[in-house]
Write an enzyme that holds these catalytic residues in place. Structure first.
Site: not given
Length: 394
Positions: A36, A60, A65, A103, A227, A230, A236, A331
DNA sequence: AAGTCGTGGTC
DNA sequence: TGACCAAGACT
């Protein structure tokens, strides 16, 4: 100001190097094959060039989640079934839930559907037809059901390359580490929004937001972040402190209750089984299921099933042998479903605690949307039917 | 403003 | 293998 309050997260040093390092990394190592985010011919959009908003919007919402890899097959099936806004607005809720089946967070599907009808109704042909129903503002998108600030920002930056910030779980984690924030981001969301807005590259908001999410998904991961790969390692604070995995700081989650659910697969003399459609709101709203309910303290599971079918369907049954027992974690609760085959004795089934009830043949079950736990019950049922066993032994 | 709302990936 | 967690929104 109380000295015990956590300091709002601040940008560490000049912003331009942060943007440049992130975007350079993304050009090389980012995810550039998200369907998309490409034109129909597969080419990448140039700066400022719009994408088809419908597909971005659907994606989106699915991504709330939910990880990208899980969404991809659902998105393709959805776009094939409902290729544009008009098709979705014209669809039934049953069709919508069929495509969302498995889903999770089913309110997203209902709200997406409602939003499509909203946009369809309000964008009807002005005769001069500007013909574009899609909002260009945060408020315009957030007026749609199921669209909060972060999803609105994602859509506007992704579809139209507009400079709106995002703040999903990936971004919260990346930013919490960047500044070594000493408290859970949830307690300081306003500060994290400011940080996300400040960092956002106004010249390339689409690329910047996507880079931030790709960094969180692929490098700045929840456990054992890479890291060494990164682009922000030198900036950081968590890395400098020597323990990036300590961030973001978490609250201790509340304990999840455990319940046993008695479920009846009720069959009649013709071999049909009884299913009901759950109420439109709440847990698994609008999906179909085999009827049942919570076991009470000291109650035998057979008695639970008999009682629930009497209370919720006004039918009398004999409870036969166990079909399957399965555990399922939501959940905020964990359930054990104990499923027994039952034989219908008396009473026309009434939807006393559901939208509707229906007798169906086993092969018709595939045309109804069921939650994942019920899909496993159906599989056990199909196996038994295929083996030629009677459905209500005893 | 804490609770509600799913499922599968991952280690 | 159980526990954590994900491109959050809504009440």
């Amino acid at each position: 100001m109380g000295s015990s309050r956590t300091r709002s997260p601040q940008v560490p040093g000049p912003i331009e190097p942060l943007r440049a390092h992130l975007l350079d990394w993304w050009e090389r190592d980012g995810r550039h094959h998200i369907p998309w985010k490409l034109h129909p011919d597969g080419s990448r959009p140039g700066p400022g060039e719009p994408l088809a908003a419908y597909g971005v919007w659907v994606a989106e919402v699915m991504l709330q989640q939910t990880q990208l890899a899980v969404v991809l097959p659902y998105w393709h099936r959805w776009m094939a079934a409902f290729p544009d806004l008009d098709a979705l607005a014209a669809a039934s809720e049953h069709e919508v839930l069929m495509l969302w089946q498995g889903l999770g967070y089913y309110a997203r599907a209902r709200r997406l559907h409602a939003g499509a009808r909203q946009l369809h109704a309000t964008s009807q042909p002005s005769p001069q037809g500007t013909g574009d129903p899609w909002p260009r503002t945060l408020e315009g998108w957030m007026a749609l059901p199921g669209i909060g600030r972060s999803t609105a920002g994602s859509i506007l930056s992704s579809a139209f390359d507009r400079p709106f910030a995002i703040l999903d779980g990936n971004v919260q984690r990346v930013l919490a580490r960047l500044v070594a924030h000493p408290a859970p981001p949830k307690r300081e969301l306003a500060g994290f929004w400011r940080l996300s807005e400040t960092l956002l590259d106004p010249q390339r908001p689409r690329a910047f937001n996507q880079a931030l999410m790709d960094l969180g998904a692929g490098v700045c991961t929840p456990r054992q972040p890479s890291c060494g790969a990164c682009p922000w390692q030198a900036h950081c604070a968590a890395y400098a402190a020597g323990d990036p995995g300590r961030f973001p700081v978490k609250d201790t989650p509340p304990p999840v209750p455990f319940q046993v659910i008695g479920v009846g697969v009720v069959s009649d003399a013709a071999g049909r089984v009884l299913i009901d459609q759950r109420l439109p709101e709440g847990l698994l709203g609008g999906l179909w299921e085999f009827p049942g309910g919570k076991q009470e303290p000291g109650e035998a599971i057979e008695a639970t099933i008999q009682r629930e079918l009497r209370e919720e369907l006004a039918i009398e049954v004999t409870v036969g042998e166990e079909l399957i027992t399965l555990e399922h974690a939501y959940s905020h609760k964990r359930l054990r479903f104990v499923v027994h085959l039952c034989r219908w004795l008396a009473g026309e089934p009434q939807p006393l605690a559901s939208q509707q009830v229906r007798w169906v043949t086993p092969d018709e079950l595939a045309s109804y949307p069921f939650p994942a736990a019920n899909a496993r019950i159906i599989a056990a049922l199909e196996a038994r039917v295929a083996a030629g066993s009677s459905l209500a032994a005893g």
